[in-house]
Design a protein around this motif. Structure first.
Motif, PDB file in Angstrom:
ATOM      1  N   THR A 161     -24.649  25.775   7.727  1.00  0.00           N
ATOM      2  CA  THR A 161     -23.395  26.298   7.214  1.00  0.00           C
ATOM      3  C   THR A 161     -23.579  26.742   5.763  1.00  0.00           C
ATOM      4  O   THR A 161     -24.197  26.044   4.958  1.00  0.00           O
ATOM      5  CB  THR A 161     -22.265  25.257   7.314  1.00  0.00           C
ATOM      6  N   ASP A 162     -23.063  27.923   5.456  1.00  0.00           N
ATOM      7  CA  ASP A 162     -23.083  28.476   4.103  1.00  0.00           C
ATOM      8  C   ASP A 162     -21.650  28.841   3.746  1.00  0.00           C
ATOM      9  O   ASP A 162     -20.956  29.488   4.530  1.00  0.00           O
ATOM     10  CB  ASP A 162     -23.955  29.730   4.026  1.00  0.00           C
ATOM     11  N   GLU A 163     -21.221  28.444   2.562  1.00  0.00           N
ATOM     12  CA  GLU A 163     -19.855  28.760   2.152  1.00  0.00           C
ATOM     13  C   GLU A 163     -19.816  29.086   0.662  1.00  0.00           C
ATOM     14  O   GLU A 163     -20.504  28.455  -0.150  1.00  0.00           O
ATOM     15  CB  GLU A 163     -18.910  27.594   2.451  1.00  0.00           C
ATOM     16  N   SER A 164     -18.986  30.069   0.330  1.00  0.00           N
ATOM     17  CA  SER A 164     -18.772  30.424  -1.075  1.00  0.00           C
ATOM     18  C   SER A 164     -17.281  30.538  -1.332  1.00  0.00           C
ATOM     19  O   SER A 164     -16.508  30.875  -0.435  1.00  0.00           O
ATOM     20  CB  SER A 164     -19.471  31.741  -1.429  1.00  0.00           C
ATOM     21  N   MET A 165     -16.884  30.251  -2.563  1.00  0.00           N
ATOM     22  CA  MET A 165     -15.484  30.349  -2.962  1.00  0.00           C
ATOM     23  C   MET A 165     -15.399  30.956  -4.358  1.00  0.00           C
ATOM     24  O   MET A 165     -16.240  30.671  -5.217  1.00  0.00           O
ATOM     25  CB  MET A 165     -14.822  28.968  -2.969  1.00  0.00           C
ATOM     26  N   HIS A 166     -14.402  31.791  -4.567  1.00  0.00           N
ATOM     27  CA  HIS A 166     -14.172  32.340  -5.899  1.00  0.00           C
ATOM     28  C   HIS A 166     -12.689  32.609  -6.073  1.00  0.00           C
ATOM     29  O   HIS A 166     -11.952  32.768  -5.089  1.00  0.00           O
ATOM     30  CB  HIS A 166     -14.984  33.626  -6.118  1.00  0.00           C
ATOM     31  N   GLY A 167     -12.258  32.641  -7.310  1.00  0.00           N
ATOM     32  CA  GLY A 167     -10.851  32.877  -7.590  1.00  0.00           C
ATOM     33  C   GLY A 167     -10.496  32.437  -8.993  1.00  0.00           C
ATOM     34  O   GLY A 167     -11.228  31.671  -9.645  1.00  0.00           O
ATOM     35  N   PHE A 168      -9.377  32.924  -9.473  1.00  0.00           N
ATOM     36  CA  PHE A 168      -8.912  32.652 -10.829  1.00  0.00           C
ATOM     37  C   PHE A 168      -8.701  31.152 -11.037  1.00  0.00           C
ATOM     38  O   PHE A 168      -7.979  30.502 -10.277  1.00  0.00           O
ATOM     39  CB  PHE A 168      -7.611  33.411 -11.090  1.00  0.00           C
ATOM     40  N   LEU A 169      -9.367  30.596 -12.017  1.00  0.00           N
ATOM     41  CA  LEU A 169      -9.239  29.186 -12.407  1.00  0.00           C
ATOM     42  C   LEU A 169      -9.732  28.203 -11.338  1.00  0.00           C
ATOM     43  O   LEU A 169      -9.487  26.995 -11.442  1.00  0.00           O
ATOM     44  CB  LEU A 169      -7.786  28.839 -12.770  1.00  0.00           C
ATOM     45  N   LEU A 170     -10.429  28.694 -10.306  1.00  0.00           N
ATOM     46  CA  LEU A 170     -10.889  27.822  -9.235  1.00  0.00           C
ATOM     47  C   LEU A 170     -11.718  26.653  -9.751  1.00  0.00           C
ATOM     48  O   LEU A 170     -11.536  25.502  -9.328  1.00  0.00           O
ATOM     49  CB  LEU A 170     -11.711  28.633  -8.229  1.00  0.00           C
ATOM     50  N   THR A 171     -12.630  26.935 -10.673  1.00  0.00           N
ATOM     51  CA  THR A 171     -13.547  25.894 -11.134  1.00  0.00           C
ATOM     52  C   THR A 171     -12.869  24.816 -11.980  1.00  0.00           C
ATOM     53  O   THR A 171     -13.495  23.798 -12.291  1.00  0.00           O
ATOM     54  CB  THR A 171     -14.701  26.519 -11.949  1.00  0.00           C
ATOM     55  N   LEU A 172     -11.601  25.020 -12.323  1.00  0.00           N
ATOM     56  CA  LEU A 172     -10.889  23.987 -13.067  1.00  0.00           C
ATOM     57  C   LEU A 172     -10.519  22.803 -12.175  1.00  0.00           C
ATOM     58  O   LEU A 172     -10.321  21.683 -12.665  1.00  0.00           O
ATOM     59  CB  LEU A 172      -9.615  24.561 -13.710  1.00  0.00           C
ATOM     60  N   TYR A 174     -11.951  22.659  -8.642  1.00  0.00           N
ATOM     61  CA  TYR A 174     -12.857  22.544  -7.498  1.00  0.00           C
ATOM     62  C   TYR A 174     -14.269  22.882  -7.947  1.00  0.00           C
ATOM     63  O   TYR A 174     -14.466  23.646  -8.890  1.00  0.00           O
ATOM     64  CB  TYR A 174     -12.415  23.483  -6.368  1.00  0.00           C
ATOM     65  N   SER A 175     -15.259  22.312  -7.257  1.00  0.00           N
ATOM     66  CA  SER A 175     -16.650  22.495  -7.662  1.00  0.00           C
ATOM     67  C   SER A 175     -17.550  22.611  -6.441  1.00  0.00           C
ATOM     68  O   SER A 175     -17.146  22.303  -5.313  1.00  0.00           O
ATOM     69  CB  SER A 175     -17.114  21.304  -8.507  1.00  0.00           C
ATOM     70  N   SER A 176     -18.783  23.023  -6.670  1.00  0.00           N
ATOM     71  CA  SER A 176     -19.760  23.119  -5.582  1.00  0.00           C
ATOM     72  C   SER A 176     -20.032  21.735  -4.989  1.00  0.00           C
ATOM     73  O   SER A 176     -20.265  21.601  -3.776  1.00  0.00           O
ATOM     74  CB  SER A 176     -21.062  23.738  -6.096  1.00  0.00           C
ATOM     75  N   LYS A 177     -19.982  20.707  -5.835  1.00  0.00           N
ATOM     76  CA  LYS A 177     -20.215  19.348  -5.345  1.00  0.00           C
ATOM     77  C   LYS A 177     -19.130  18.929  -4.358  1.00  0.00           C
ATOM     78  O   LYS A 177     -19.412  18.328  -3.314  1.00  0.00           O
ATOM     79  CB  LYS A 177     -20.257  18.377  -6.525  1.00  0.00           C
ATOM     80  N   LYS A 178     -17.867  19.250  -4.662  1.00  0.00           N
ATOM     81  CA  LYS A 178     -16.769  18.926  -3.747  1.00  0.00           C
ATOM     82  C   LYS A 178     -16.878  19.729  -2.453  1.00  0.00           C
ATOM     83  O   LYS A 178     -16.619  19.205  -1.361  1.00  0.00           O
ATOM     84  CB  LYS A 178     -15.425  19.195  -4.426  1.00  0.00           C
ATOM     85  N   LEU A 179     -17.263  20.999  -2.577  1.00  0.00           N
ATOM     86  CA  LEU A 179     -17.423  21.830  -1.387  1.00  0.00           C
ATOM     87  C   LEU A 179     -18.550  21.295  -0.506  1.00  0.00           C
ATOM     88  O   LEU A 179     -18.428  21.264   0.720  1.00  0.00           O
ATOM     89  CB  LEU A 179     -17.700  23.278  -1.788  1.00  0.00           C
ATOM     90  N   GLU A 180     -19.632  20.862  -1.135  1.00  0.00           N
ATOM     91  CA  GLU A 180     -20.751  20.305  -0.381  1.00  0.00           C
ATOM     92  C   GLU A 180     -20.316  19.063   0.408  1.00  0.00           C
ATOM     93  O   GLU A 180     -20.673  18.894   1.578  1.00  0.00           O
ATOM     94  CB  GLU A 180     -21.896  19.945  -1.327  1.00  0.00           C
ATOM     95  N   ALA A 181     -19.532  18.198  -0.236  1.00  0.00           N
ATOM     96  CA  ALA A 181     -19.055  16.998   0.448  1.00  0.00           C
ATOM     97  C   ALA A 181     -18.161  17.358   1.629  1.00  0.00           C
ATOM     98  O   ALA A 181     -18.245  16.750   2.708  1.00  0.00           O
ATOM     99  CB  ALA A 181     -18.299  16.111  -0.535  1.00  0.00           C
TER     100      ALA A 181
END
Length: 206
Positions: A161-172, A174-181
């Motif tokens: 599985t591969d997933e990407s996310m982007h958007g205004f203020l997203l990184t405030l 949410y993070s890659s670590k949370k997505l991985e979990a």
């Protein structure tokens, strides 16, 4: 200045050439050209739907992850579980609701709720027993989620599985670590459902 000189300076119609502008005007023209080039570049950039249709995520996204797992179950069973969108809540306990009124094909829209977040999605890629992908939006963020299945001997399946996310203020928030979990839970629960004798989906057959 004659016509030939004007043409060599990038002004084939004659008129005012860049060399005849004063420094301020020339600077303004350079800025204007830079803006035009930037707009052209942005307009030509590939969309999330196009990426998903080709089985790709947005590699330059601020939040992304890639994981895989080996499942001791036939690829047909894994595929049916994964593509049975309406059946997701039966085995993916993070998901409370999932509705897909249309057929299992690219372009079909569906909605689902995971972790209390309502997501609107669109299927982008449906290649039986091979690849499955969709895009989704929620709270101004956009995601691409791609799944790839590979058949192994002895009725085993590798799921990536591969997933990407982007958007205004997203990184405030949410993070890659949370997505991985989150995606690791998807894989673990898919494995559990596929390897269980009780994991029989009711929908999603092609």
């Amino acid at each position: 200045m004659n016509d030939m000189e004007s043409y060599r300076l990038g002004n084939p119609e004659g008129g005012v050439s860049v060399s005849s502008l004063d420094p301020t005007e020339a600077e303004h023209m350079s800025i204007y050209r830079g803006i035009i080039l930037a707009l052209v570049f942005l307009g030509a950039s590939i969309s999330d739907d196009e990426l998903a249709r080709s089985g790709q995520i947005r590699e330059d996204a601020p939040v992304k992850t890639s994981l895989e797992i080996t499942i001791h179950a036939p690829i047909e069973k894994v595929w049916l579980l994964l593509t049975d969108v309406r059946g997701w809540p039966k085995w993916q306990t993070d998901i409370s609701t999932a509705e897909m009124p249309g057929p299992l094909q690219a372009g079909t829209t569906f909605s689902w709720t995971t972790g209390g977040t309502h997501i609107k999605s669109r299927l982008a890629l449906v290649q039986p027993y091979d690849q499955f992908a969709w895009t989704g939006t929620a709270f101004g963020a956009t995601a691409i989620h791609v799944w790839k299945l590979s058949r192994l001997a002895d009725d085993q399946t590798i799921v990536r599985t591969d997933e990407s996310m982007h958007g205004f203020l997203l990184t405030l928030f949410y993070s890659s670590k949370k997505l991985e979990a989150s995606d690791q839970r998807w894989l673990d629960r898919l494995k559990l459902a596929a390897e269980s004798s009780a994991g029989h989906p009711e929908h999603g057959c092609l």
